[in-house]
Motif scaffolding. Structure first.
Motif, mmCIF file in Angstrom:
data_model
loop_
_atom_site.group_PDB
_atom_site.id
_atom_site.type_symbol
_atom_site.label_atom_id
_atom_site.label_comp_id
_atom_site.label_asym_id
_atom_site.label_seq_id
_atom_site.Cartn_x
_atom_site.Cartn_y
_atom_site.Cartn_z
ATOM 1 N N THR A 1 0.826 -1.193 0.000
ATOM 2 C CA THR A 1 0.000 0.000 0.000
ATOM 3 C C THR A 1 0.866 1.250 0.000
ATOM 4 O O THR A 1 1.815 1.342 0.747
ATOM 5 N N ARG A 2 0.495 2.204 -0.853
ATOM 6 C CA ARG A 2 1.240 3.446 -0.914
ATOM 7 C C ARG A 2 0.346 4.635 -0.602
ATOM 8 O O ARG A 2 0.677 5.765 -0.911
ATOM 9 N N ALA A 3 -0.837 4.389 -0.037
ATOM 10 C CA ALA A 3 -1.707 5.508 0.306
ATOM 11 C C ALA A 3 -1.059 6.312 1.422
ATOM 12 O O ALA A 3 -0.614 5.763 2.407
ATOM 13 N N TRP A 4 -0.987 7.614 1.253
ATOM 14 C CA TRP A 4 -0.308 8.432 2.250
ATOM 15 C C TRP A 4 -1.291 9.405 2.852
ATOM 16 O O TRP A 4 -1.979 10.127 2.168
ATOM 17 N N PHE A 5 -1.347 9.431 4.150
ATOM 18 C CA PHE A 5 -2.268 10.301 4.862
ATOM 19 C C PHE A 5 -1.453 11.300 5.666
ATOM 20 O O PHE A 5 -0.859 10.957 6.677
ATOM 21 N N GLY A 6 -1.422 12.546 5.215
ATOM 22 C CA GLY A 6 -0.658 13.550 5.934
ATOM 23 C C GLY A 6 -1.546 14.296 6.895
ATOM 24 O O GLY A 6 -1.775 15.499 6.730
ATOM 25 N N VAL A 7 -2.081 13.637 7.859
ATOM 26 C CA VAL A 7 -3.005 14.270 8.800
ATOM 27 C C VAL A 7 -2.590 13.933 10.213
ATOM 28 O O VAL A 7 -1.986 12.891 10.475
ATOM 29 N N ARG A 8 -2.936 14.814 11.114
ATOM 30 C CA ARG A 8 -2.646 14.570 12.525
ATOM 31 C C ARG A 8 -3.603 13.512 13.048
ATOM 32 O O ARG A 8 -4.786 13.532 12.755
ATOM 33 N N MET B 1 -12.997 11.427 10.370
ATOM 34 C CA MET B 1 -13.084 12.436 9.322
ATOM 35 C C MET B 1 -11.773 13.211 9.228
ATOM 36 O O MET B 1 -10.907 13.111 10.103
ATOM 37 N N VAL B 2 -11.626 13.976 8.177
ATOM 38 C CA VAL B 2 -10.453 14.825 7.978
ATOM 39 C C VAL B 2 -10.892 16.274 8.100
ATOM 40 O O VAL B 2 -11.832 16.714 7.418
ATOM 41 N N ASP B 3 -10.220 17.037 8.973
ATOM 42 C CA ASP B 3 -10.589 18.420 9.255
ATOM 43 C C ASP B 3 -9.330 19.283 9.222
ATOM 44 O O ASP B 3 -8.198 18.785 9.255
ATOM 45 N N VAL B 4 -9.518 20.588 9.175
ATOM 46 C CA VAL B 4 -8.407 21.536 9.260
ATOM 47 C C VAL B 4 -7.993 21.663 10.721
ATOM 48 O O VAL B 4 -8.844 21.777 11.607
ATOM 49 N N ASP B 5 -6.705 21.627 10.982
ATOM 50 C CA ASP B 5 -6.203 21.783 12.340
ATOM 51 C C ASP B 5 -6.313 23.257 12.734
ATOM 52 O O ASP B 5 -5.669 24.104 12.113
ATOM 53 N N ARG C 1 -6.021 17.252 10.091
ATOM 54 C CA ARG C 1 -5.993 16.313 11.212
ATOM 55 C C ARG C 1 -7.188 15.364 11.120
ATOM 56 O O ARG C 1 -8.198 15.655 10.466
ATOM 57 N N PHE C 2 -7.069 14.226 11.794
ATOM 58 C CA PHE C 2 -8.182 13.298 11.945
ATOM 59 C C PHE C 2 -9.064 13.772 13.099
ATOM 60 O O PHE C 2 -8.555 14.160 14.153
ATOM 61 N N VAL C 3 -10.376 13.704 12.900
ATOM 62 C CA VAL C 3 -11.332 13.979 13.973
ATOM 63 C C VAL C 3 -12.429 12.923 13.896
ATOM 64 O O VAL C 3 -12.599 12.260 12.876
#
Length: 311
Positions: free
Chosen positions: A12-19, A273-277, A285-287
């Motif tokens: 897997t190469r899915a990249w998640f740049g989230v907190r 979910m994905v939200d703005v930090d 970030r993850f919420v």
């Protein structure tokens, strides 16, 4: 009829740049949008996602993945430059033709085991540069004495215009010159690429057409033909591929499909979910969704024992 399938998926190469969410098993914070690389400015995916989230609220991980990978302006797979030795990764069909040729032998074996249907649709999901399909077709050409009069057609499911162009050049256009160019030309060298609105499409595409009513032809956004007269069609969705006996090939495809992410809480399952930090507006970030979503209400199976699930 029964359709046969093959799955040869790599890492897997899915990249998640989230907190990570509080309580999430993720241990580190990463950002997927780094400082701009030297060269002409490119559309900012982070700016696009931030604007979208601030306008409509947090998005699901599935929607986040779809935007990052296939957004028509700035999506990763729209670039068309991620494959091969000079790209981000390389897959087995690009390393050796033996892989695709073995898959081609498997295709013929499955066709024989299915009772030799009169029509065979070879369907590839996420064809990359078209190398795998080219190698499979080479084997089908060599085994024509076994296939007999079966009508073979190739159907490619591809959302990237840039990659579909590379596939068309390999499968229906002049081959690249290299060590295997002479052998490749016998199978792949063919006429120009045809578009659905080309007036002489019906005259140029020889052999049986795989589409039914004219209305269905709109589902094909690119059309061509190999040197051997085998029709090739491109679709954006698997559902658009015509019905009929089909053998499906998917190499390093399923590991990049959008997924929904869920977390068990004292109040029940909640979707991640994905939200703005708010503390760092240039990061995401993850919420947790405050209430059940349609996905969390329908995709979690009864009796699920894990605390984190991806579907």
């Amino acid at each position: 009829m029964t359709s046969r399938r093959i799955l040869t998926s790599g890492s897997t190469r899915a990249w998640f740049g989230v907190r990570p969410t509080v309580g999430s098993p993720s241990a580190k914070t990463r950002t997927f949008c780094r400082p701009a690389e030297p060269g002409p400015p490119r559309p900012s995916m982070l700016r696009h996602l931030t604007s979208k989230i601030l306008s409509t609220g947090p998005v699901s991980v599935a929607e986040y993945m779809r935007e990052v990978l296939t957004n028509p302006v700035a999506g990763y797979y729209v670039r068309g430059s991620m494959l091969g030795p000079d790209g981000d990764f390389i897959t087995s069909p690009e390393i050796s033709q033996m892989f695709g040729e073995l898959v081609g032998v498997w295709v013929v074996s499955e066709w024989l085991a299915s009772g030799r249907p009169e029509r065979l649709q070879l369907v590839e999901l996420g064809p990359g540069t078209g190398s795998l399909s080219a190698d499979v077709l080479r084997v089908l050409g060599e085994l024509r004495s076994v296939l007999g009069d079966v009508s073979v057609s190739l159907h490619l499911v591809e959302v990237s215009p840039a990659l579909s162009q590379l596939q068309a050049q390999r499968l229906t256009g002049p081959p690249s010159r290299g060590p295997d160019a002479e052998d490749t030309a016998q199978t792949l060298k063919g006429p120009r690429i045809l578009r659905p609105d080309t007036k002489d499409t019906a005259q140029t595409l020889k052999g049986p057409r795989s589409r039914g009513p004219e209305a269905e032809d709109a589902l094909v956004y690119r059309r061509g033909e190999t040197a051997g007269g085998l029709p090739v069609s491109w679709y954006r969705r698997l559902d658009d591929v015509p019905t009929g006996f089909s053998i499906f090939v998917a190499h390093e495809f399923f590991d990049a499909l959008p997924i929904h992410k869920f977390q068990r809480t004292p109040r029940g399952w909640r979707e991640v979910m994905v939200d703005v930090d708010p503390k760092m507006p240039d990061q995401l970030r993850f919420v947790l969704a405050p209430a059940p979503t349609l996905a969390s209400s329908t995709l979690i199976q009864e009796g699920e024992g894990r605390s984190h699930v991806e579907v």
